[in-house]
Structures are given as C-alpha cells and as structure tokens.
Scaffold this motif. Sequence first.
Motif, PDB file in Angstrom:
ATOM      1  N   ASP A  48       0.794  -1.237   0.000  1.00  0.00           N
ATOM      2  CA  ASP A  48       0.000   0.000   0.000  1.00  0.00           C
ATOM      3  C   ASP A  48       0.821   1.280   0.000  1.00  0.00           C
ATOM      4  O   ASP A  48       0.257   2.378   0.107  1.00  0.00           O
ATOM      5  CB  ASP A  48      -0.974   0.056   1.200  1.00  0.00           C
ATOM      6  N   PRO A  98      -4.729   2.034   1.290  1.00  0.00           N
ATOM      7  CA  PRO A  98      -5.142   0.671   0.923  1.00  0.00           C
ATOM      8  C   PRO A  98      -5.588   0.598  -0.532  1.00  0.00           C
ATOM      9  O   PRO A  98      -6.249   1.502  -1.048  1.00  0.00           O
ATOM     10  CB  PRO A  98      -6.302   0.391   1.882  1.00  0.00           C
ATOM     11  N   TYR A 174      -3.505  -6.293   8.168  1.00  0.00           N
ATOM     12  CA  TYR A 174      -3.702  -4.995   8.807  1.00  0.00           C
ATOM     13  C   TYR A 174      -3.796  -5.197  10.309  1.00  0.00           C
ATOM     14  O   TYR A 174      -4.309  -6.201  10.795  1.00  0.00           O
ATOM     15  CB  TYR A 174      -4.963  -4.308   8.281  1.00  0.00           C
ATOM     16  N   SER A 199       5.931  -2.443   8.598  1.00  0.00           N
ATOM     17  CA  SER A 199       4.717  -1.842   9.146  1.00  0.00           C
ATOM     18  C   SER A 199       4.597  -0.450   8.545  1.00  0.00           C
ATOM     19  O   SER A 199       5.467   0.406   8.741  1.00  0.00           O
ATOM     20  CB  SER A 199       4.794  -1.734  10.673  1.00  0.00           C
ATOM     21  N   VAL A 202      -1.336   3.652   7.966  1.00  0.00           N
ATOM     22  CA  VAL A 202      -2.253   4.257   7.010  1.00  0.00           C
ATOM     23  C   VAL A 202      -2.604   5.684   7.418  1.00  0.00           C
ATOM     24  O   VAL A 202      -2.867   6.535   6.566  1.00  0.00           O
ATOM     25  CB  VAL A 202      -3.530   3.395   6.885  1.00  0.00           C
ATOM     26  N   THR A 206      -4.609   2.334  11.808  1.00  0.00           N
ATOM     27  CA  THR A 206      -4.272   1.002  11.322  1.00  0.00           C
ATOM     28  C   THR A 206      -2.958   1.074  10.548  1.00  0.00           C
ATOM     29  O   THR A 206      -2.522   2.146  10.118  1.00  0.00           O
ATOM     30  CB  THR A 206      -5.361   0.416  10.403  1.00  0.00           C
ATOM     31  N   ASN A 208      -0.582  -1.277   7.542  1.00  0.00           N
ATOM     32  CA  ASN A 208      -0.348  -2.420   6.671  1.00  0.00           C
ATOM     33  C   ASN A 208       0.923  -3.096   7.169  1.00  0.00           C
ATOM     34  O   ASN A 208       1.988  -2.469   7.225  1.00  0.00           O
ATOM     35  CB  ASN A 208      -0.190  -1.932   5.235  1.00  0.00           C
TER      36      ASN A 208
END
Length: 384
Positions: A48, A98, A174, A199, A202, A206, A208
């Motif tokens: 992402d 995302p 996630y 890691s 976002v 959260t 990704n």
Amino acid sequence: MEDVWDLVVVGAGPAGSAAALRARQLDPGCRVLLLDRAAFPRDKACGDGIAAHARQELARLGLPGLLDDHRPTPRLSVTSPGGAHVSAVVARPNHVVPRRVFDARLVEAARARGVEVRRHRVRTLTALGGHVVIDGHLVARAVVAADGANSAVRRLIGVPPSPDRHTAIAVRGYADVPPDDDEQVIVMQSEAWPAYAWSFPVGDGTANVGYGLLLPMLRQTGRPGREILHGRLARLLPLLGEIRSPVRDLRAHHLPLSSGRPVPGAGRVLLAGDAASLVNPLTGEGIYYALLSGRLAAEAAIGSPDDPLRAYRRGLRGALGRHLRTTDVLALAARSPGFIDAAITVAARRTEVFDLLVDVGLGAGTVPPRLAAAVALRWLKNLT
C-alpha cells in the motif's frame, strides 16, 4: 464483432488505469475500454505504499489531489540484517493508501474521463492484421496488458512467467497502531535472506503489516507457505513498533521482480506493471513502476499506432533504463547481507546516502560513483 477500440486495457489496477487515463488525456476523442475480472472497490494484497515518484505520476495524469485526504508518513526506519539502523525524515513524504481505496479512485477517474469500464475475464487473444481480437468480439488497435503477476494476457502472447529465482512472495495484513504513528518501519531478517517485515501506518489508527522473501528460499524450507509466512510475520511483529491488535485480513501475493523482466510485449500487445515484472528487486515496490509503465504504454499506443511496441520499449528505456540496471547490480550485491549492513550504516551517518537509498528503492534513482564507493569501503571494513 464490435466496433474497433483505439485501446483496450486489461486490468484496472494502477498500471491499467494509468494507461486508460493517459490515452484519454492525449486524445479525448479516442475510444478506450478498461476490463477487469473484479468489481471495484476490491482488496488487493500489497504493501500500500505510495511514494513521491508515484504522486508525480498521478499529477502527470491530471490527478494531483487524489491523495489529499490521506495523511503522509514523513519518517522511515530501516534495520539491516545485521542490526544496523537508520531512522530519518524522508526528503518527500510517502503515503499509505489501501488498494481497495486507491484502485477504486483510479477507476472512477478513468470513467469520469470517458473510459468505458467493464467487468470481463479475458480468455483468448488473436492478432488480426493491424488489430487484436479479444475473446472473438472485442477489436482493438492496441492492447495494454496490466493484469498482474499472474497475467493471463502475458501467457496468451507466449511470454513465459517470471522465473522463481526472480520472484518474491509476501503476506500482508492490517493491525491497529497508535493514531499518531507516522513512521514506516522495515526490519530486514538474516534468516532466509533476503527477507524483511514491514509496518506502514495508514494514518487512521491502522497499519499495513507484512513479511516477504524470495520464492526459492520459501521452497527450500519444505514447509507450507502459510506456515512460514504467517509464522515469521508473527515472530517479527514486536520489532515493528506498537502493534495493538492481532493481524487481520492476511493475504499472500507474488512479486515478479524487475531483475527477471521479459520483453515488454508482442506485436500490438504491451505489458505494464506487474505483468511486465516491474517490481523493484530491493524493496518490492511496484506502484510507481505500474503508473509509469501504464502511462508510457498509452503514449506508445496512441502516439505510435503503427509500431507501438518499439515506441514503448524506447519509452521504458529512457525512463527506467539506467535505474533498472542499477537495481539489477544492487540486487546481486544485496545477496550478501553485509552489503546491506554497510549501506544502512553509511545512510545513518550521511543524509545524502539515506535519500539516495529511498530514491533507488522507491523511485527511479541511480547511484553516483562516489556514494557507491562510500558503501563499498564500509562493506570492506566490516569484512576485516
């Protein structure tokens, strides 16, 4: 058969949407059809990350504000296989969006520009004079194949899949993180090197998170891929920052690396993005390459309709030639974890080296000889 389309694009991810958008940008009257087997929005396994070079491509496509509602991540932390560490502010912030959101926005932008979007799975492809016939009824002057790592169109035109030695595999999920987390974290692992966990926050509480390695290294374990990928990600999570929940929505995906890139098409069919094995072999980054190659494919198809493949190869060579040769060489050097240890050690001390590593790993950078010499010298010192 239907009327002739000026361009049919197979695959509506970043590469395909970029091709469709650019075609209509160049010629607002051209007929462009964008096909995908999925309905959007849809999830796509990916890290992402959208770096500054990718945002530049979005601006070229006339979408400079596509990510304005997403908070950038200004910091990057990298730990090498041997424990060398650098954490710094990047020259230009990255975004983490995302793919369910990012890809759907691109598709809607293409539709708003006059591109016809259909849900369709391609099964046959036939060259017919100066046209390509898809599934017996869709006729195109040119086709852009942007249907991913397992491209059906690539197979139909006789281009072999990416060799295992040039293919990585990763798992992505996630997890919850602090809402103010603004640092992308990469932790490299000496076990099964090259391999790393990540890691990427976002910006909404959260992140990704994931883990990837080369496909041959996974197969050497003789154990199920799910067991290895999920198990190593779970083991590395404590090194990735303050993960506040179990990882959810785990999905694995293949990454065909640019070190094994094929010819970028055949006849009037042009391969773009993952279908062209355009994934950075050092980082696994592919969104910038996807947007760029999709744009270049459209420019070739619309601007050089008599021989689009030659024009496309020329465009790729001009935009990425030196960079891809650089990443080919660095990928070979990176087989030694000590080389990466040296690069991260030097990057921690010299801002210009840190910025260069980001540019090569996430964009289209090359390595000046003096900086290559600095890393090589540190590597040699570490060996003695």
